[in-house]
Design a protein around this motif. Structure first.
Motif, PDB file in Angstrom:
ATOM      1  N   GLY A  45      44.451  49.197  38.949  1.00 19.54           N
ATOM      2  CA  GLY A  45      45.809  48.758  38.654  1.00 19.54           C
ATOM      3  C   GLY A  45      46.718  48.760  39.876  1.00 19.54           C
ATOM      4  N   TRP A  46      46.514  49.720  40.761  1.00 15.68           N
ATOM      5  CA  TRP A  46      47.354  49.812  41.955  1.00 15.68           C
ATOM      6  C   TRP A  46      46.880  48.915  43.084  1.00 15.68           C
ATOM      7  N   THR A  47      45.612  48.555  43.091  1.00 16.02           N
ATOM      8  CA  THR A  47      45.078  47.815  44.243  1.00 16.02           C
ATOM      9  C   THR A  47      44.723  46.369  43.948  1.00 16.02           C
ATOM     10  N   ALA A  48      44.657  45.971  42.697  1.00 10.55           N
ATOM     11  CA  ALA A  48      44.238  44.612  42.356  1.00 10.55           C
ATOM     12  C   ALA A  48      45.428  43.652  42.406  1.00 10.55           C
ATOM     13  N   PHE A  49      45.234  42.531  43.039  1.00  9.38           N
ATOM     14  CA  PHE A  49      46.260  41.497  43.105  1.00  9.38           C
ATOM     15  C   PHE A  49      45.708  40.233  42.461  1.00  9.38           C
ATOM     16  N   GLY A  50      46.585  39.441  41.879  1.00 16.61           N
ATOM     17  CA  GLY A  50      46.172  38.201  41.237  1.00 16.61           C
ATOM     18  C   GLY A  50      46.453  38.265  39.750  1.00 16.61           C
ATOM     19  N   GLY A  51      46.194  37.186  39.097  1.00 17.76           N
ATOM     20  CA  GLY A  51      46.439  37.100  37.658  1.00 17.76           C
ATOM     21  C   GLY A  51      45.302  37.691  36.847  1.00 17.76           C
ATOM     22  N   PRO A  52      45.330  37.428  35.546  1.00 24.97           N
ATOM     23  CA  PRO A  52      44.307  37.979  34.645  1.00 24.97           C
ATOM     24  C   PRO A  52      42.879  37.604  35.029  1.00 24.97           C
ATOM     25  N   ALA A  53      42.663  36.387  35.485  1.00 28.07           N
ATOM     26  CA  ALA A  53      41.301  35.972  35.858  1.00 28.07           C
ATOM     27  C   ALA A  53      40.768  36.818  37.011  1.00 28.07           C
ATOM     28  N   ALA A  54      41.628  37.126  37.954  1.00 25.25           N
ATOM     29  CA  ALA A  54      41.201  37.963  39.086  1.00 25.25           C
ATOM     30  C   ALA A  54      40.870  39.374  38.617  1.00 25.25           C
ATOM     31  N   HIS A  55      41.653  39.897  37.692  1.00 22.51           N
ATOM     32  CA  HIS A  55      41.406  41.243  37.185  1.00 22.51           C
ATOM     33  C   HIS A  55      40.102  41.307  36.396  1.00 22.51           C
ATOM     34  N   VAL A  56      39.860  40.309  35.553  1.00 25.99           N
ATOM     35  CA  VAL A  56      38.621  40.301  34.766  1.00 25.99           C
ATOM     36  C   VAL A  56      37.414  40.254  35.691  1.00 25.99           C
ATOM     37  N   GLY A  57      37.469  39.416  36.715  1.00 26.76           N
ATOM     38  CA  GLY A  57      36.376  39.344  37.679  1.00 26.76           C
ATOM     39  C   GLY A  57      36.165  40.660  38.410  1.00 26.76           C
ATOM     40  N   LEU A  58      37.261  41.312  38.756  1.00 28.25           N
ATOM     41  CA  LEU A  58      37.171  42.603  39.439  1.00 28.25           C
ATOM     42  C   LEU A  58      36.621  43.675  38.510  1.00 28.25           C
ATOM     43  N   PHE A  59      37.084  43.694  37.254  1.00 30.35           N
ATOM     44  CA  PHE A  59      36.561  44.651  36.270  1.00 30.35           C
ATOM     45  C   PHE A  59      35.057  44.477  36.098  1.00 30.35           C
ATOM     46  N   GLN A  60      34.613  43.218  36.015  1.00 30.75           N
ATOM     47  CA  GLN A  60      33.175  42.949  35.851  1.00 30.75           C
ATOM     48  C   GLN A  60      32.390  43.467  37.056  1.00 30.75           C
ATOM     49  N   LYS A  61      32.905  43.200  38.246  1.00 26.27           N
ATOM     50  CA  LYS A  61      32.206  43.637  39.456  1.00 26.27           C
ATOM     51  C   LYS A  61      32.124  45.164  39.531  1.00 26.27           C
ATOM     52  N   VAL A  62      33.232  45.841  39.242  1.00 23.68           N
ATOM     53  CA  VAL A  62      33.270  47.297  39.370  1.00 23.68           C
ATOM     54  C   VAL A  62      32.519  47.974  38.224  1.00 23.68           C
ATOM     55  N   PHE A  63      32.864  47.643  36.982  1.00 27.13           N
ATOM     56  CA  PHE A  63      32.320  48.368  35.834  1.00 27.13           C
ATOM     57  C   PHE A  63      30.871  48.008  35.503  1.00 27.13           C
ATOM     58  N   VAL A  64      30.470  46.764  35.792  1.00 29.97           N
ATOM     59  CA  VAL A  64      29.096  46.347  35.477  1.00 29.97           C
ATOM     60  C   VAL A  64      28.187  46.505  36.695  1.00 29.97           C
TER      61      VAL A  64
END
Length: 81
Positions: A45-64
Protein backbone atom coordinates in the motif's frame (compact mmCIF):
# COMPACT_ATOMS: atom_id res chain seq x y z
CA UNK A 1 7.92 -38.58 -7.18
CA UNK A 2 8.19 -36.15 -10.03
CA UNK A 3 10.34 -33.06 -10.01
CA UNK A 4 8.19 -29.90 -9.50
CA UNK A 5 9.57 -28.30 -12.65
CA UNK A 6 8.75 -31.31 -14.80
CA UNK A 7 6.28 -30.40 -17.55
CA UNK A 8 2.81 -31.93 -17.43
CA UNK A 9 1.43 -34.01 -20.23
CA UNK A 10 -1.17 -32.36 -22.45
CA UNK A 11 -4.69 -33.67 -21.79
CA UNK A 12 -7.49 -34.13 -24.32
CA UNK A 13 -8.44 -30.43 -24.29
CA UNK A 14 -4.83 -29.36 -24.81
CA UNK A 15 -4.69 -27.84 -21.34
CA UNK A 16 -1.45 -28.48 -19.46
CA UNK A 17 -2.42 -26.68 -16.28
CA UNK A 18 -4.26 -29.48 -14.45
CA UNK A 19 -1.30 -31.53 -13.37
CA UNK A 20 0.97 -28.54 -12.85
CA UNK A 21 -1.73 -26.89 -10.76
CA UNK A 22 -1.88 -29.97 -8.52
CA UNK A 23 1.89 -29.88 -8.09
CA UNK A 24 1.85 -26.14 -7.32
CA UNK A 25 -0.99 -26.59 -4.81
CA UNK A 26 1.33 -28.67 -2.67
CA UNK A 27 3.88 -25.81 -2.76
CA UNK A 28 1.44 -23.21 -1.36
CA UNK A 29 2.43 -21.97 2.10
CA UNK A 30 -0.17 -22.50 4.79
CA UNK A 31 1.85 -21.23 7.74
CA UNK A 32 1.19 -17.54 7.11
CA UNK A 33 -0.21 -15.52 10.02
CA UNK A 34 -2.39 -12.43 10.02
CA UNK A 35 0.56 -10.28 11.03
CA UNK A 36 2.57 -11.26 7.95
CA UNK A 37 -0.44 -10.73 5.69
CA UNK A 38 -1.05 -7.26 7.19
CA UNK A 39 2.64 -6.40 6.85
CA UNK A 40 2.68 -7.31 3.16
CA UNK A 41 -0.43 -5.24 2.46
CA UNK A 42 1.02 -2.23 4.33
CA UNK A 43 4.27 -2.47 2.36
CA UNK A 44 2.40 -2.79 -0.94
CA UNK A 45 0.00 0.00 0.00
CA UNK A 46 2.83 2.41 0.75
CA UNK A 47 5.06 1.51 -2.18
CA UNK A 48 2.72 0.64 -5.06
CA UNK A 49 1.93 3.32 -7.62
CA UNK A 50 -0.65 3.16 -10.39
CA UNK A 51 -4.30 2.31 -10.65
CA UNK A 52 -6.16 -0.88 -9.79
CA UNK A 53 -4.69 -2.83 -12.71
CA UNK A 54 -1.16 -2.12 -11.49
CA UNK A 55 -2.06 -3.21 -7.97
CA UNK A 56 -3.68 -6.46 -9.11
CA UNK A 57 -0.60 -7.30 -11.18
CA UNK A 58 1.66 -6.52 -8.24
CA UNK A 59 -0.49 -8.59 -5.84
CA UNK A 60 -0.31 -11.53 -8.26
CA UNK A 61 3.47 -11.25 -8.57
CA UNK A 62 4.07 -10.96 -4.81
CA UNK A 63 1.43 -13.30 -3.36
CA UNK A 64 1.53 -16.01 -6.04
CA UNK A 65 5.01 -15.97 -7.57
CA UNK A 66 7.29 -14.65 -4.83
CA UNK A 67 5.65 -15.67 -1.55
CA UNK A 68 3.72 -18.73 -2.78
CA UNK A 69 0.66 -17.96 -0.67
CA UNK A 70 -1.85 -18.73 -3.46
CA UNK A 71 -1.96 -20.83 -6.59
CA UNK A 72 -2.56 -18.96 -9.85
CA UNK A 73 -6.02 -20.57 -10.08
CA UNK A 74 -6.97 -19.51 -6.55
CA UNK A 75 -5.77 -15.95 -7.14
CA UNK A 76 -7.81 -15.75 -10.35
CA UNK A 77 -10.89 -17.15 -8.64
CA UNK A 78 -10.60 -14.70 -5.72
CA UNK A 79 -10.00 -11.82 -8.12
CA UNK A 80 -13.17 -12.74 -10.05
CA UNK A 81 -15.23 -12.60 -6.86
Amino acid sequence: SRHPLHHAETNMSGDKSGELENEKASEVRSDVGFGEIARQFVVLGWTAFGGPAAHVGLFQKVFVEQLGWLTPATFTELFAV
